[in-house]
Design a protein around this motif. Structure first.
Motif, PDB file in Angstrom:
ATOM      1  N   MET A  82       0.859  -1.197   0.000  1.00 36.78           N
ATOM      2  CA  MET A  82       0.000   0.000   0.000  1.00 36.78           C
ATOM      3  C   MET A  82       0.885   1.234   0.000  1.00 36.78           C
ATOM      4  O   MET A  82       2.006   1.193   0.530  1.00 36.78           O
ATOM      5  CB  MET A  82      -0.865   0.060   1.268  1.00 36.78           C
ATOM      6  N   GLY A 135     -13.283   7.467   2.382  1.00 33.20           N
ATOM      7  CA  GLY A 135     -11.916   7.427   1.852  1.00 33.20           C
ATOM      8  C   GLY A 135     -11.637   6.095   1.212  1.00 33.20           C
ATOM      9  O   GLY A 135     -12.216   5.078   1.600  1.00 33.20           O
ATOM     10  N   VAL A 136     -10.786   6.116   0.195  1.00 33.96           N
ATOM     11  CA  VAL A 136     -10.414   4.878  -0.490  1.00 33.96           C
ATOM     12  C   VAL A 136      -8.908   4.887  -0.720  1.00 33.96           C
ATOM     13  O   VAL A 136      -8.350   5.912  -1.148  1.00 33.96           O
ATOM     14  CB  VAL A 136     -11.134   4.755  -1.860  1.00 33.96           C
ATOM     15  N   ARG A 137      -8.254   3.792  -0.383  1.00 38.61           N
ATOM     16  CA  ARG A 137      -6.839   3.615  -0.715  1.00 38.61           C
ATOM     17  C   ARG A 137      -6.730   2.331  -1.515  1.00 38.61           C
ATOM     18  O   ARG A 137      -7.321   1.316  -1.145  1.00 38.61           O
ATOM     19  CB  ARG A 137      -5.958   3.476   0.544  1.00 38.61           C
ATOM     20  N   GLN A 138      -5.985   2.394  -2.604  1.00 40.61           N
ATOM     21  CA  GLN A 138      -5.836   1.187  -3.409  1.00 40.61           C
ATOM     22  C   GLN A 138      -4.392   0.730  -3.415  1.00 40.61           C
ATOM     23  O   GLN A 138      -3.475   1.539  -3.503  1.00 40.61           O
ATOM     24  CB  GLN A 138      -6.329   1.439  -4.831  1.00 40.61           C
ATOM     25  N   GLY A 139      -4.206  -0.553  -3.295  1.00 39.03           N
ATOM     26  CA  GLY A 139      -2.862  -1.109  -3.321  1.00 39.03           C
ATOM     27  C   GLY A 139      -2.827  -2.415  -4.087  1.00 39.03           C
ATOM     28  O   GLY A 139      -3.780  -2.762  -4.778  1.00 39.03           O
TER      29      GLY A 139
END
Lengths: 79, 79
Positions: free
Chosen positions: B8, B35-39
């Protein structure tokens, strides 16, 4: 509430990205890597407070946007 | 033996891909996504049979190839 989604190519589907990683690891001297599959992980911060409804909502997001269910499978995890 | 690696972006690092997903979810009517985190997730099939040495080997792979440790963090999990 946080949700984590894993999106991977389905088992029969060729994964050129994973294959590229496997070759690169071999060239770097890492023997003993028999297979590599690469996918996406998406972490969502949700306003929802109920785990069951949040999970159902995230599954809808996967079907509509996050995964291409023709070639990809996904798992949803509330954390 | 199987290992799963999560890569990430570090917390302070801007994640345009995650932001794009957040906006797209909003447009599709999914409110409440804060919220969005992409990994990336990388699944490795390893010939090794010892979990501790396999984990150490995978950590080396991460430092050398799988993660850009300037901007990314990773976790290794033996499954």
């Amino acid at each position: 509430m946080k949700a984590r989604v894993h999106v991977m190519l389905k088992d029969g589907v060729l994964d050129p990205q994973g294959e590229a990683v496997r070759h690169a690891l071999g060239h770097l001297g890492f023997s003993g890597v028999e297979g590599v599959r690469q996918g996406k992980v998406i972490e969502l911060d949700l306003a929802a407070t109920d785990a069951a409804s949040a999970e159902a909502e995230v599954q809808k997001m996967c079907d509509k946007l996050l995964a291409n269910t023709v070639i990809e499978k996904y798992t949803v995890e509330i954390v």
